[in-house]
Enzyme design. Structure first.
Site, PDB file in Angstrom:
ATOM      1  N   ASP A 158       0.821  -1.208   0.000  1.00  0.00           N
ATOM      2  CA  ASP A 158       0.000   0.000   0.000  1.00  0.00           C
ATOM      3  C   ASP A 158       0.857   1.260   0.000  1.00  0.00           C
ATOM      4  O   ASP A 158       2.069   1.222   0.228  1.00  0.00           O
ATOM      5  CB  ASP A 158      -0.934   0.003   1.208  1.00  0.00           C
ATOM      6  CG  ASP A 158      -2.100  -0.964   1.051  1.00  0.00           C
ATOM      7  OD1 ASP A 158      -2.323  -1.429  -0.078  1.00  0.00           O
ATOM      8  OD2 ASP A 158      -2.783  -1.245   2.055  1.00  0.00           O
ATOM      9  N   LYS A 182      -3.709   3.692  -2.547  1.00  0.00           N
ATOM     10  CA  LYS A 182      -5.005   4.350  -2.636  1.00  0.00           C
ATOM     11  C   LYS A 182      -4.882   5.784  -2.140  1.00  0.00           C
ATOM     12  O   LYS A 182      -4.325   6.044  -1.073  1.00  0.00           O
ATOM     13  CB  LYS A 182      -6.056   3.622  -1.796  1.00  0.00           C
ATOM     14  CG  LYS A 182      -6.305   2.192  -2.247  1.00  0.00           C
ATOM     15  CD  LYS A 182      -7.276   1.476  -1.331  1.00  0.00           C
ATOM     16  CE  LYS A 182      -7.478   0.029  -1.764  1.00  0.00           C
ATOM     17  NZ  LYS A 182      -8.380  -0.700  -0.853  1.00  0.00           N
ATOM     18  N   MET A 187      -8.309   8.810   8.856  1.00  0.00           N
ATOM     19  CA  MET A 187      -8.789   9.325   7.564  1.00  0.00           C
ATOM     20  C   MET A 187      -9.812  10.440   7.778  1.00  0.00           C
ATOM     21  O   MET A 187     -10.773  10.567   7.028  1.00  0.00           O
ATOM     22  CB  MET A 187      -9.398   8.191   6.730  1.00  0.00           C
ATOM     23  CG  MET A 187      -8.471   6.997   6.548  1.00  0.00           C
ATOM     24  SD  MET A 187      -9.337   5.496   5.995  1.00  0.00           S
ATOM     25  CE  MET A 187     -10.250   5.038   7.480  1.00  0.00           C
TER      26      MET A 187
END
Length: 258
Positions: free
Chosen positions: A36, A58, A173
């Protein structure tokens, strides 16, 4: 052909030294590594010669590979008899979708292991000089998605319980929803003067921390131009940073040398 084995590994929060011993072993023996965006690139230098490295990073609104494509790759590479390491930032079970990937492997009769990692909500706070629990300031701690207000569908977070029942909260996030988070906490009973810290790129040499309150933190973030990736930490323990901060002070001479 004998099926391979998949390791679902937590790489830790950013500092490559914070990976577990077992996690590092899984990198070293992998034939294929699916990694990632937020992992330390230094970890990939431990891959064996000839290992296939596949980026699965991402960004908000932009995915190199969608989750279904990652599932398909895990199954494909394991069915080719390879040792596969799926390398995720932090801990794979904390907003890392490891449950979905493990289900797919189980459904395809592929052996796997879940290797825990140090999660950023705890590690970034510690590197900012903020213990998430403290006998005098906080005896409870929660890790919460900062995507509570989904663009499609309702907000499923129990804001009343968060505002009134948890001393310290780490929103993952959450920087894009900071205004909403602060509004909901205050609307459900948390004091507007509750301390807040925003920790950007926690545990790395790029770490920056901004503090304020539920009332002021948005303006502080704007002034400092803080963006993702960042942890939003809410609670009285944030006040300890003034006395206990250590990592960013240690980095200052290094940054000046650069």
């Amino acid at each position: 052909m004998t099926k391979g084995h998949v390791y679902l590994v937590g790489a830790g929060p950013g500092d490559p030294k914070l990976i577990t011993v077992y996690g590092l072993e899984c990198i070293q023996k992998a034939d294929v590594i699916l990694y990632d965006r937020l992992i330390s690139q230094e970890l990939l230098t431990h891959a064996k010669e000839g290992a296939e490295l596949i980026f699965c990073g991402k960004l908000p609104g932009k995915h190199e590979l969608i989750q279904e494509e990652i599932h398909a790759l895990l199954v494909q590479k394991a069915n080719e008899g390879k040792v596969v390491t799926r390398l995720k930032g932090g801990d794979p079970a904390v907003f890392g979708r490891v449950g979905e990937e493990a289900e797919v492997l189980k459904d395809n009769d592929i052996k796997y292991e879940i290797i825990p990692g140090v999660t950023s909500g705890i590690a970034a706070a510690a590197y900012a000089g903020i213990p998430v629990t403290h006998r005098d300031y906080g005896s409870s701690f929660a890790m919460v998605t900062g995507h509570g207000r989904a663009s499609k569908g309702a907000d499923h977070l129990n804001w009343d319980a968060l505002a009134n029942g948890i001393d310290t909260i780490a929103f993952y996030m959450g920087i894009g929803n900071l205004t909403y988070i602060c509004q909901q906490m205050v609307a459900h009973g948390r004091s507007a003067h509750t301390p807040v810290a925003i920790i950007h790129w926690g545990t790395t040499t790029k770490q920056r921390t901004v503090t304020g309150t539920l009332l002021t933190i948005e303006e502080e973030v704007k002034k400092a131009a803080i963006i993702h990736p960042s942890i939003v930490l809410v609670g009285d323990v944030v006040n300890l940073r003034e006395k206990l901060q250590w990592f960013e002070e240690a980095q200052t001479p290094l940054l000046q040398e650069d």
